[in-house]
Design an enzyme around this catalytic site. Sequence first.
Site, PDB file in Angstrom:
ATOM      1  N   ASP A  88       0.795  -1.213   0.037  1.00  0.00           N
ATOM      2  CA  ASP A  88      -0.053  -0.041  -0.098  1.00  0.00           C
ATOM      3  C   ASP A  88       1.003   1.192  -0.166  1.00  0.00           C
ATOM      4  OD1 ASP A  88       0.839  -0.195   2.655  1.00  0.00           O
ATOM      5  OD2 ASP A  88      -1.044  -0.322   3.425  1.00  0.00           O
ATOM      6  N   PRO A  89       0.421   2.289  -0.159  1.00  0.00           N
ATOM      7  CA  PRO A  89       1.176   3.613  -0.513  1.00  0.00           C
ATOM      8  C   PRO A  89       2.024   4.029   0.849  1.00  0.00           C
ATOM      9  CG  PRO A  89      -1.101   3.897  -1.349  1.00  0.00           C
ATOM     10  CD  PRO A  89      -1.042   2.655  -0.544  1.00  0.00           C
TER      11      PRO A  89
END
EC number: 3.2.2.27
Length: 255
Positions: A88-89
């Site tokens: 995920d970011p």
Amino acid sequence: MDAWLQQTVFRGTLSISQGVDDRDLLLAPKWISFLSLSSFLKQKLLSLLRQIRELRLTTTVYPPQDKLMWWSHCCDPEDIKVVILGQDPYHKGQATGLAFSVDPQCQVPPSLRSIFRELEASVPNFSTPSHGCLDSWARQGVLLLNTVLTVEKGRAGSHEGLGWDWFTSFIISSISSKLEHCVFLLWGRKAIDRTPLINAQKHLVLTAQHPSPLASLGGRHSRWPRFQGCNHFNLANDYLTRHRRETVDWGLLEQ
């Protein structure tokens, strides 16, 4: 198929009677054409994007809305040579919509520092840059895609259950089925779990531990090779050369 999906899989929770303006999907036009999303799947993606927009009203979500699909604007589908899957970011305003990449003014995150160390150790003449912007890789046909496209500030993995899984899996399977002779670099369990989506008869799949500092030093028990020493960047270019495709200049890291 749309009607079956709605009734059997998603239990009629979404309506496909109303058309979707493709611009609302935030995807680059070439990707909309490439993915050929059905009316139902467009509506499902739009519903997810609206949910993210609502979450932004009460909490900080990374990356910003205008960068959420940035991967699709930096790398055209027909140009893809290598796919690198992230998780995920990044947090703290570092996320750019490209997996592992940060804006030039941001400090290089630990995972990306590990990637640069592997490049410096394995790729001749590679010199670690002073920044972590990977836009130039994307322009060469390296798709930098997170398996989950958003995250809440300070809560790693917080958006894993929102519904990104079906969309990013659809992207991976579409690349596998519609393109040939791509290299998939899968680092860590969350990326390696997508292996069944890829046709290994048409593409090269390389796996290793995640390039986080702990994993890359072998600090976690794993069935996969350590990231440091995996030689994936050279192996990717060797495969591309064998199939008469242009290689990636890993050292081309312009700000």
